[in-house]
Design a protein around this motif. Structure first.
Motif, PDB file in Angstrom:
ATOM      1  N   PHE A 193      -9.509   4.292 -10.464  1.00 37.36           N
ATOM      2  CA  PHE A 193     -10.573   5.274 -10.656  1.00 37.36           C
ATOM      3  C   PHE A 193     -11.916   4.553 -10.662  1.00 37.36           C
ATOM      4  CE2 PHE A 193      -6.831   6.813 -12.942  1.00 37.36           C
ATOM      5  CZ  PHE A 193      -6.604   7.990 -12.230  1.00 37.36           C
ATOM      6  N   LEU A 194     -12.619   4.628  -9.533  1.00 38.61           N
ATOM      7  CA  LEU A 194     -13.920   3.969  -9.440  1.00 38.61           C
ATOM      8  C   LEU A 194     -15.008   4.935  -9.885  1.00 38.61           C
ATOM      9  CD1 LEU A 194     -13.566   2.118  -6.033  1.00 38.61           C
ATOM     10  CD2 LEU A 194     -13.271   1.223  -8.337  1.00 38.61           C
ATOM     11  N   ARG A 195     -15.897   4.445 -10.705  1.00 39.56           N
ATOM     12  CA  ARG A 195     -17.001   5.257 -11.198  1.00 39.56           C
ATOM     13  C   ARG A 195     -18.218   5.048 -10.312  1.00 39.56           C
ATOM     14  NH1 ARG A 195     -17.144   3.298 -17.231  1.00 39.56           N
ATOM     15  NH2 ARG A 195     -19.047   4.532 -17.241  1.00 39.56           N
ATOM     16  N   PRO A 196     -19.044   6.067 -10.153  1.00 42.20           N
ATOM     17  CA  PRO A 196     -20.276   5.883  -9.381  1.00 42.20           C
ATOM     18  C   PRO A 196     -21.161   4.822 -10.027  1.00 42.20           C
ATOM     19  CG  PRO A 196     -19.883   8.207  -9.839  1.00 42.20           C
ATOM     20  CD  PRO A 196     -18.888   7.424 -10.648  1.00 42.20           C
ATOM     21  N   VAL A 197     -21.961   4.172  -9.211  1.00 35.87           N
ATOM     22  CA  VAL A 197     -22.868   3.134  -9.671  1.00 35.87           C
ATOM     23  C   VAL A 197     -24.290   3.569  -9.344  1.00 35.87           C
ATOM     24  CG1 VAL A 197     -23.538   0.718  -9.397  1.00 35.87           C
ATOM     25  CG2 VAL A 197     -21.134   1.364  -9.265  1.00 35.87           C
ATOM     26  N   ARG A 198     -25.186   3.432 -10.284  1.00 29.99           N
ATOM     27  CA  ARG A 198     -26.588   3.802 -10.080  1.00 29.99           C
ATOM     28  C   ARG A 198     -27.322   2.609  -9.470  1.00 29.99           C
ATOM     29  NH1 ARG A 198     -29.888   7.747 -12.467  1.00 29.99           N
ATOM     30  NH2 ARG A 198     -28.063   8.349 -13.680  1.00 29.99           N
ATOM     31  N   GLN A 221     -17.072  -4.524 -11.961  1.00 30.22           N
ATOM     32  CA  GLN A 221     -17.423  -3.337 -11.196  1.00 30.22           C
ATOM     33  C   GLN A 221     -17.091  -3.479  -9.721  1.00 30.22           C
ATOM     34  OE1 GLN A 221     -21.446  -2.180 -11.871  1.00 30.22           O
ATOM     35  NE2 GLN A 221     -21.022  -1.415 -13.914  1.00 30.22           N
TER      36      GLN A 221
END
Length: 74
Positions: A10-15, A4
């Motif tokens: 394409f970076l995905r949001p992180v919670r 991560q």
């Protein structure tokens, strides 16, 4: 498989979960209601714009300086 923390196309949001002072929470709630956006969206926007506004030499602050006066009590 890519970790991560490794940048990719394409970076995905992180919670994440954070603890903030109650008055900051109340201010976020009021502002998010006024702007008609979710608390999560507003918090992410404010964090991102604050990080973009940092000068290059501010990235090397100590952790205590970066906390902007937020003090932990034992």
């Amino acid at each position: 498989m890519r970790s991560q923390s490794t940048p990719g196309p394409f970076l995905r949001p992180v919670r994440v979960t954070i603890t903030i002072p109650y008055n900051a929470y109340q201010a976020l709630i009021e502002r998010s209601n006024h702007q008609g956006r979710s608390l999560s969206n507003l918090a992410a926007y404010l964090i991102e714009t604050s990080l973009q506004a940092l000068q290059p030499n501010e990235h090397h602050q100590s952790r205590s300086e970066a906390m902007d006066g937020y003090q932990r009590h034992a």
